[in-house]
Design a protein around this motif. Structure first.
Motif, short mmCIF file in Angstrom:
data_model
loop_
_atom_site.label_atom_id
_atom_site.label_comp_id
_atom_site.label_asym_id
_atom_site.label_seq_id
_atom_site.Cartn_x
_atom_site.Cartn_y
_atom_site.Cartn_z
N PRO A 77 0.82 -1.21 0.00
CA PRO A 77 0.00 0.00 0.00
C PRO A 77 0.85 1.26 0.00
O PRO A 77 2.01 1.26 0.42
N TRP A 78 0.27 2.35 -0.50
CA TRP A 78 0.87 3.67 -0.38
C TRP A 78 -0.26 4.65 -0.04
O TRP A 78 -1.43 4.41 -0.35
N VAL A 79 0.10 5.74 0.59
CA VAL A 79 -0.90 6.75 0.93
C VAL A 79 -0.23 8.11 0.89
O VAL A 79 0.97 8.24 1.18
N SER A 80 -0.98 9.13 0.48
CA SER A 80 -0.48 10.50 0.42
C SER A 80 -1.40 11.37 1.26
O SER A 80 -2.62 11.35 1.09
N MET A 81 -0.82 12.12 2.19
CA MET A 81 -1.58 12.95 3.13
C MET A 81 -1.03 14.37 3.11
O MET A 81 0.08 14.61 2.63
N ARG A 82 -1.81 15.31 3.63
CA ARG A 82 -1.29 16.67 3.78
C ARG A 82 -1.83 17.31 5.05
O ARG A 82 -2.91 16.94 5.54
N THR A 83 -1.07 18.25 5.57
CA THR A 83 -1.45 18.94 6.80
C THR A 83 -2.26 20.19 6.44
O THR A 83 -2.15 20.73 5.35
N GLU A 84 -3.06 20.62 7.39
CA GLU A 84 -3.80 21.87 7.24
C GLU A 84 -3.60 22.70 8.50
O GLU A 84 -3.65 22.15 9.60
N PRO A 85 -3.36 24.00 8.40
CA PRO A 85 -3.36 24.78 7.17
C PRO A 85 -1.97 24.99 6.55
O PRO A 85 -1.85 25.69 5.55
N ASP A 86 -0.91 24.43 7.16
CA ASP A 86 0.43 24.77 6.69
C ASP A 86 0.85 24.02 5.44
O ASP A 86 1.82 24.38 4.80
N ASP A 87 0.14 22.95 5.08
CA ASP A 87 0.28 22.29 3.79
C ASP A 87 1.61 21.58 3.59
O ASP A 87 2.24 21.69 2.54
N PHE A 88 2.04 20.84 4.62
CA PHE A 88 3.10 19.85 4.40
C PHE A 88 2.47 18.62 3.78
O PHE A 88 1.29 18.32 4.02
N TRP A 89 3.25 17.88 2.99
CA TRP A 89 2.76 16.69 2.32
C TRP A 89 3.56 15.49 2.80
O TRP A 89 4.79 15.55 2.88
N MET A 90 2.86 14.40 3.11
CA MET A 90 3.52 13.19 3.59
C MET A 90 3.08 12.01 2.73
O MET A 90 1.93 11.95 2.29
N GLU A 91 4.00 11.11 2.52
CA GLU A 91 3.68 9.88 1.80
C GLU A 91 4.21 8.68 2.58
O GLU A 91 5.32 8.73 3.13
N GLY A 92 3.41 7.64 2.64
CA GLY A 92 3.85 6.36 3.14
C GLY A 92 3.88 5.39 1.98
O GLY A 92 2.86 5.19 1.32
N ILE A 93 5.02 4.81 1.69
CA ILE A 93 5.20 3.99 0.50
C ILE A 93 5.77 2.64 0.89
O ILE A 93 6.69 2.56 1.72
N THR A 94 5.23 1.57 0.30
CA THR A 94 5.78 0.24 0.51
C THR A 94 6.54 -0.17 -0.74
O THR A 94 5.95 -0.40 -1.79
N GLY A 95 7.87 -0.22 -0.63
CA GLY A 95 8.69 -0.66 -1.75
C GLY A 95 8.80 -2.18 -1.76
O GLY A 95 8.81 -2.83 -0.71
N VAL A 96 8.88 -2.75 -2.95
CA VAL A 96 8.92 -4.20 -3.10
C VAL A 96 10.36 -4.71 -2.91
O VAL A 96 11.29 -4.22 -3.56
N LEU A 97 10.54 -5.68 -2.00
CA LEU A 97 11.82 -6.37 -1.85
C LEU A 97 11.77 -7.77 -2.48
O LEU A 97 12.66 -8.16 -3.23
N ASP A 98 10.71 -8.52 -2.15
CA ASP A 98 10.55 -9.87 -2.68
C ASP A 98 9.06 -10.09 -2.92
O ASP A 98 8.31 -10.38 -2.00
#
Length: 261
Positions: A77-98
């Motif tokens: 899974p991956w997800v993209s989020m942002r803060t309010e009101p300062d508008d930082f952006w965060m992503e959680g990413i699952t990279g494939v190993l096997d």
């Protein structure tokens, strides 16, 4: 998080100047990114770590930017989020190993909003720490930035407007190094024309391996930000309140001894 990972930090790194303002005035604002690779846990836990990050961000009141429900229910899974009101952006990413074993590695990414570096003002001069210079035409980074810009032009299929003040080609130097920044605008477009042009550009970028994300804008239609994973080049396509689509390509300079020309 459980099990508790060991965060390996990369950055913060400057990802280049922000797109020029609607009035085409000079803009010395920057954005930075910060990465944390979550190590020291079994690869089978990567999915759970990303979902735990998502849940923690939701509890903090952060908002979804985008996510794919099918991806969230899958092994990577991956997800993209942002803060309010300062508008930082965060992503959680699952990279494939096997893939056969369903193992991966979780990475958290944070991108700042545009900001002026300490001590700078909106009327900054070229003597400040972020300076624009005219690059040499035969510079490999310049050629790379112009080549990417040309491919964006071909993909958009809407032409270009006369060069405005603050647009064109320049070398940006700051504490993180040097990069070539090329900006230009399309003619005024309707919203439907803008949406279709952006869709063509996104398709072209994704087909050639770029990572593409969307950013809300005051113009209503989201901007497109794309990262070239091999080069670190950033492409920004931003709808303007004037109706024009603003294009910016920021290509980091490579060591001439190692760059493949």
């Amino acid at each position: 998080m459980s099990p508790e990972p060991v965060p390996e930090r990369t950055g913060p790194e400057t990802i280049g100047p922000c797109i020029a303002r609607d009035d085409h005035g000079r803009d010395d604002r920057l954005q930075v990114t910060l990465f944390y690779k979550l190590t020291g846990v079994p690869g089978s836990e990567a999915r759970n770590l990303v979902l735990q990050a998502r849940d923690a961000w939701l509890k903090q009141g952060y908002k979804y930017n985008s996510s794919n429900k099918e991806d969230l229910s899958g092994p990577y899974p991956w997800v993209s989020m942002r803060t309010e009101p300062d508008d930082f952006w965060m992503e959680g990413i699952t990279g494939v190993l096997d893939r056969a074993k369903g193992e991966g590695i979780a990475t958290l990414k944070v991108r700042s909003p545009c900001f002026l570096p300490q001590g700078k003002s909106s009327t900054a001069t070229t003597t400040d720490s972020v300076a624009m210079e005219v690059p040499q035409a035969d510079d490999p980074t310049t050629r790379r930035a112009l080549a990417h810009s040309s491919r964006i032009y071909d993909a958009l299929q809407v032409g270009s407007a006369p060069t405005q003040p603050g647009e064109g080609l320049g070398t940006v130097r700051d504490e993180s190094g040097a990069s070539v920044h090329h900006t230009w605008s399309t003619p005024r477009l309707s919203e439907a024309e803008t949406v279709r042009a952006l869709a063509r550009a996104q398709d072209s970028l994704r087909r050639t391996g770029w990572t593409v994300r969307h950013v809300p804008t005051g113009a209503g239609v989201p901007a497109v930000v794309a990262l070239h994973p091999g080069e670190g080049t950033v492409v920004q396509l931003a709808p303007s309140t004037s109706g024009a689509l603003r294009v910016a390509v920021t290509a980091p300079a490579f060591d001439p001894a190692t760059e493949d020309v």
